[in-house]
Motif scaffolding. Structure first.
Motif, PDB file in Angstrom:
ATOM      1  N   ASP A   1       0.832  -1.210   0.000  1.00  0.00           N
ATOM      2  CA  ASP A   1       0.000   0.000   0.000  1.00  0.00           C
ATOM      3  C   ASP A   1       0.865   1.258   0.000  1.00  0.00           C
ATOM      4  OD1 ASP A   1      -2.232  -1.640   0.093  1.00  0.00           O
ATOM      5  OD2 ASP A   1      -2.653  -1.266   2.233  1.00  0.00           O
ATOM      6  N   ALA A   2       2.061   1.155   0.600  1.00  0.00           N
ATOM      7  CA  ALA A   2       2.984   2.289   0.669  1.00  0.00           C
ATOM      8  C   ALA A   2       3.945   2.311  -0.523  1.00  0.00           C
ATOM      9  CB  ALA A   2       3.773   2.237   1.977  1.00  0.00           C
ATOM     10  N   GLY A   3       3.745   1.389  -1.492  1.00  0.00           N
ATOM     11  CA  GLY A   3       4.583   1.352  -2.677  1.00  0.00           C
ATOM     12  C   GLY A   3       5.885   0.586  -2.506  1.00  0.00           C
ATOM     13  N   LEU A   4       5.962  -0.240  -1.467  1.00  0.00           N
ATOM     14  CA  LEU A   4       7.176  -0.995  -1.187  1.00  0.00           C
ATOM     15  C   LEU A   4       6.927  -2.480  -1.397  1.00  0.00           C
ATOM     16  CD1 LEU A   4      10.040  -1.287   0.018  1.00  0.00           C
ATOM     17  CD2 LEU A   4       8.979  -1.248   2.284  1.00  0.00           C
ATOM     18  N   GLU A   5       7.730  -3.088  -2.254  1.00  0.00           N
ATOM     19  CA  GLU A   5       7.642  -4.536  -2.454  1.00  0.00           C
ATOM     20  C   GLU A   5       8.708  -5.198  -1.598  1.00  0.00           C
ATOM     21  OE1 GLU A   5       8.140  -7.985  -5.848  1.00  0.00           O
ATOM     22  OE2 GLU A   5       7.882  -5.916  -6.484  1.00  0.00           O
ATOM     23  N   LEU A   6       8.284  -6.112  -0.743  1.00  0.00           N
ATOM     24  CA  LEU A   6       9.229  -6.813   0.124  1.00  0.00           C
ATOM     25  C   LEU A   6       9.831  -7.978  -0.639  1.00  0.00           C
ATOM     26  CD1 LEU A   6       7.242  -6.767   3.491  1.00  0.00           C
ATOM     27  CD2 LEU A   6       8.927  -5.135   2.620  1.00  0.00           C
TER      28      LEU A   6
ATOM     29  N   ALA B   1      17.988  -4.800   2.311  1.00  0.00           N
ATOM     30  CA  ALA B   1      17.589  -3.451   1.888  1.00  0.00           C
ATOM     31  C   ALA B   1      16.102  -3.212   2.138  1.00  0.00           C
ATOM     32  CB  ALA B   1      17.925  -3.241   0.412  1.00  0.00           C
ATOM     33  N   SER B   2      15.291  -4.259   2.032  1.00  0.00           N
ATOM     34  CA  SER B   2      13.854  -4.091   2.288  1.00  0.00           C
ATOM     35  C   SER B   2      13.591  -3.789   3.767  1.00  0.00           C
ATOM     36  CB  SER B   2      13.074  -5.325   1.833  1.00  0.00           C
ATOM     37  OG  SER B   2      13.384  -6.454   2.630  1.00  0.00           O
ATOM     38  N   LEU B   3      14.459  -4.268   4.660  1.00  0.00           N
ATOM     39  CA  LEU B   3      14.320  -3.942   6.086  1.00  0.00           C
ATOM     40  C   LEU B   3      14.578  -2.451   6.303  1.00  0.00           C
ATOM     41  CD1 LEU B   3      16.168  -7.011   7.637  1.00  0.00           C
ATOM     42  CD2 LEU B   3      13.691  -6.627   7.551  1.00  0.00           C
ATOM     43  N   GLU B   4      15.587  -1.917   5.616  1.00  0.00           N
ATOM     44  CA  GLU B   4      15.868  -0.479   5.701  1.00  0.00           C
ATOM     45  C   GLU B   4      14.682   0.329   5.185  1.00  0.00           C
ATOM     46  OE1 GLU B   4      19.588   0.407   3.766  1.00  0.00           O
ATOM     47  OE2 GLU B   4      20.623  -1.169   4.890  1.00  0.00           O
ATOM     48  N   ALA B   5      14.082  -0.140   4.095  1.00  0.00           N
ATOM     49  CA  ALA B   5      12.925   0.555   3.531  1.00  0.00           C
ATOM     50  C   ALA B   5      11.739   0.510   4.491  1.00  0.00           C
ATOM     51  CB  ALA B   5      12.558  -0.053   2.181  1.00  0.00           C
ATOM     52  N   LEU B   6      11.519  -0.632   5.147  1.00  0.00           N
ATOM     53  CA  LEU B   6      10.443  -0.725   6.139  1.00  0.00           C
ATOM     54  C   LEU B   6      10.666   0.265   7.278  1.00  0.00           C
ATOM     55  CD1 LEU B   6       9.797  -4.561   6.479  1.00  0.00           C
ATOM     56  CD2 LEU B   6       8.124  -2.827   5.789  1.00  0.00           C
ATOM     57  N   ASP B   7      11.916   0.405   7.706  1.00  0.00           N
ATOM     58  CA  ASP B   7      12.235   1.342   8.783  1.00  0.00           C
ATOM     59  C   ASP B   7      11.863   2.777   8.422  1.00  0.00           C
ATOM     60  OD1 ASP B   7      13.263  -0.628  10.485  1.00  0.00           O
ATOM     61  OD2 ASP B   7      15.327  -0.346   9.795  1.00  0.00           O
ATOM     62  N   GLN B   8      11.820   3.084   7.126  1.00  0.00           N
ATOM     63  CA  GLN B   8      11.538   4.450   6.670  1.00  0.00           C
ATOM     64  C   GLN B   8      10.050   4.736   6.473  1.00  0.00           C
ATOM     65  OE1 GLN B   8      14.112   6.610   6.698  1.00  0.00           O
ATOM     66  NE2 GLN B   8      15.197   4.797   7.440  1.00  0.00           N
TER      67      GLN B   8
ATOM     68  N   GLU C   1      -5.917  -2.647  17.014  1.00  0.00           N
ATOM     69  CA  GLU C   1      -6.220  -4.051  16.744  1.00  0.00           C
ATOM     70  C   GLU C   1      -5.236  -4.647  15.736  1.00  0.00           C
ATOM     71  OE1 GLU C   1     -10.269  -5.030  15.929  1.00  0.00           O
ATOM     72  OE2 GLU C   1     -11.007  -3.693  17.504  1.00  0.00           O
ATOM     73  N   GLU C   2      -4.797  -3.848  14.777  1.00  0.00           N
ATOM     74  CA  GLU C   2      -3.880  -4.326  13.749  1.00  0.00           C
ATOM     75  C   GLU C   2      -2.427  -4.304  14.216  1.00  0.00           C
ATOM     76  OE1 GLU C   2      -4.582  -3.551   9.438  1.00  0.00           O
ATOM     77  OE2 GLU C   2      -2.693  -2.441   9.626  1.00  0.00           O
ATOM     78  N   LEU C   3      -2.115  -3.414  15.131  1.00  0.00           N
ATOM     79  CA  LEU C   3      -0.737  -3.199  15.573  1.00  0.00           C
ATOM     80  C   LEU C   3      -0.013  -4.480  15.992  1.00  0.00           C
ATOM     81  CD1 LEU C   3       1.485  -1.102  16.179  1.00  0.00           C
ATOM     82  CD2 LEU C   3       0.469  -0.841  18.426  1.00  0.00           C
ATOM     83  N   PRO C   4      -0.575  -5.327  16.865  1.00  0.00           N
ATOM     84  CA  PRO C   4       0.175  -6.535  17.245  1.00  0.00           C
ATOM     85  C   PRO C   4       0.351  -7.522  16.093  1.00  0.00           C
ATOM     86  CG  PRO C   4      -1.974  -6.502  18.326  1.00  0.00           C
ATOM     87  CD  PRO C   4      -1.802  -5.194  17.620  1.00  0.00           C
ATOM     88  N   TRP C   5      -0.608  -7.585  15.195  1.00  0.00           N
ATOM     89  CA  TRP C   5      -0.497  -8.493  14.047  1.00  0.00           C
ATOM     90  C   TRP C   5       0.599  -8.017  13.099  1.00  0.00           C
ATOM     91  CZ3 TRP C   5      -2.712 -12.971  14.614  1.00  0.00           C
ATOM     92  CH2 TRP C   5      -3.834 -13.070  15.424  1.00  0.00           C
ATOM     93  N   LEU C   6       0.636  -6.712  12.869  1.00  0.00           N
ATOM     94  CA  LEU C   6       1.652  -6.169  11.980  1.00  0.00           C
ATOM     95  C   LEU C   6       3.041  -6.325  12.613  1.00  0.00           C
ATOM     96  CD1 LEU C   6       1.523  -3.920   9.315  1.00  0.00           C
ATOM     97  CD2 LEU C   6       3.098  -3.039  11.027  1.00  0.00           C
ATOM     98  N   GLY C   7       3.141  -6.094  13.916  1.00  0.00           N
ATOM     99  CA  GLY C   7       4.418  -6.280  14.600  1.00  0.00           C
ATOM    100  C   GLY C   7       4.886  -7.720  14.549  1.00  0.00           C
ATOM    101  N   ASN C   8       3.959  -8.642  14.721  1.00  0.00           N
ATOM    102  CA  ASN C   8       4.288 -10.065  14.617  1.00  0.00           C
ATOM    103  C   ASN C   8       4.817 -10.381  13.223  1.00  0.00           C
ATOM    104  OD1 ASN C   8       3.979 -12.825  15.939  1.00  0.00           O
ATOM    105  ND2 ASN C   8       2.854 -13.111  14.032  1.00  0.00           N
ATOM    106  N   ASP C   9       4.129  -9.894  12.200  1.00  0.00           N
ATOM    107  CA  ASP C   9       4.577 -10.109  10.820  1.00  0.00           C
ATOM    108  C   ASP C   9       5.946  -9.480  10.579  1.00  0.00           C
ATOM    109  OD1 ASP C   9       2.316 -11.526  10.105  1.00  0.00           O
ATOM    110  OD2 ASP C   9       1.696 -10.141   8.518  1.00  0.00           O
ATOM    111  N   ALA C  10       6.166  -8.279  11.125  1.00  0.00           N
ATOM    112  CA  ALA C  10       7.461  -7.618  10.952  1.00  0.00           C
ATOM    113  C   ALA C  10       8.580  -8.469  11.547  1.00  0.00           C
ATOM    114  CB  ALA C  10       7.443  -6.232  11.591  1.00  0.00           C
ATOM    115  N   GLY C  11       8.332  -9.051  12.705  1.00  0.00           N
ATOM    116  CA  GLY C  11       9.334  -9.915  13.324  1.00  0.00           C
ATOM    117  C   GLY C  11       9.590 -11.170  12.519  1.00  0.00           C
ATOM    118  N   LEU C  12       8.528 -11.782  12.017  1.00  0.00           N
ATOM    119  CA  LEU C  12       8.703 -12.989  11.202  1.00  0.00           C
ATOM    120  C   LEU C  12       9.408 -12.664   9.883  1.00  0.00           C
ATOM    121  CD1 LEU C  12       5.294 -14.771  11.868  1.00  0.00           C
ATOM    122  CD2 LEU C  12       7.534 -15.252  12.905  1.00  0.00           C
ATOM    123  N   TYR C  13       9.106 -11.499   9.325  1.00  0.00           N
ATOM    124  CA  TYR C  13       9.796 -11.084   8.100  1.00  0.00           C
ATOM    125  C   TYR C  13      11.278 -10.844   8.380  1.00  0.00           C
ATOM    126  CZ  TYR C  13      11.015  -8.632   3.847  1.00  0.00           C
ATOM    127  OH  TYR C  13      11.636  -8.270   2.678  1.00  0.00           O
ATOM    128  N   LEU C  14      11.580 -10.157   9.467  1.00  0.00           N
ATOM    129  CA  LEU C  14      12.961  -9.947   9.880  1.00  0.00           C
ATOM    130  C   LEU C  14      13.682 -11.286  10.012  1.00  0.00           C
ATOM    131  CD1 LEU C  14      15.374  -8.365  11.115  1.00  0.00           C
ATOM    132  CD2 LEU C  14      14.146  -8.484  13.315  1.00  0.00           C
TER     133      LEU C  14
END
Length: 148
Positions: free
Chosen positions: A50-55, A60-67, A77-90
């Protein structure tokens, strides 16, 4: 949905559960299949898209996520799910790019990344901390893992 007073009070004292658990069926579990499952991170991939970033599973995609502007913080409600996904992606990026890194399951089912040195990184916790407060940055956790 009906409120259950004792459960509401219990949740207020303990907070929201943090992270994911995976339960495998013994030592001969399919670790490659587990790695694929953990790498899905569908919600994170959608929000990044949605933000125009393809993982692309690269550091380098981790740096882009940080930005990214953390719009997800507006949705508790979405925050813990997104954080969980961010950790699994990391964790997926570390496993795919750091020699000797592999997924490991703690006895409680918590997926962590074990480095060749034996050090374990609770990537789900790091992802949740990143989603909630922006620190540590995902790229920073990756850089520390790549040093070992």
């Amino acid at each position: 949905m009906k409120s259950i007073p004792f459960l509401d009070n219990w949740l207020k004292h303990r907070g929201t559960a943090r992270g994911a658990a995976v339960f495998a069926s013994g030592a001969d579990s399919d670790l490659e299949g587990l790695a694929e499952l953990l790498a899905e991170c569908e919600l994170l991939r959608v929000r990044a898209g949605d933000a125009g970033l393809e993982l692309d599973d690269s550091p380098a995609s981790l740096e882009a996520l940080d930005q990214l502007t953390p719009l997800w913080r507006d949705d508790p409600e979405e925050l813990p799910w997104l954080g969980n996904d961010a950790g699994l992606y990391l964790g997926s990026v570390i496993v795919r790019t750091v020699p000797g890194a592999a997924w490991h399951l703690w006895p409680n089912g918590q997926p962590v990344v074990r480095l060749a040195s034996g050090r374990e990184i609770n990537v789900v916790e790091a992802g949740l901390d990143w989603a909630v407060g922006g620190a540590p940055e995902l790229s920073q956790v990756y850089a520390e893992a790549a040093e070992f």
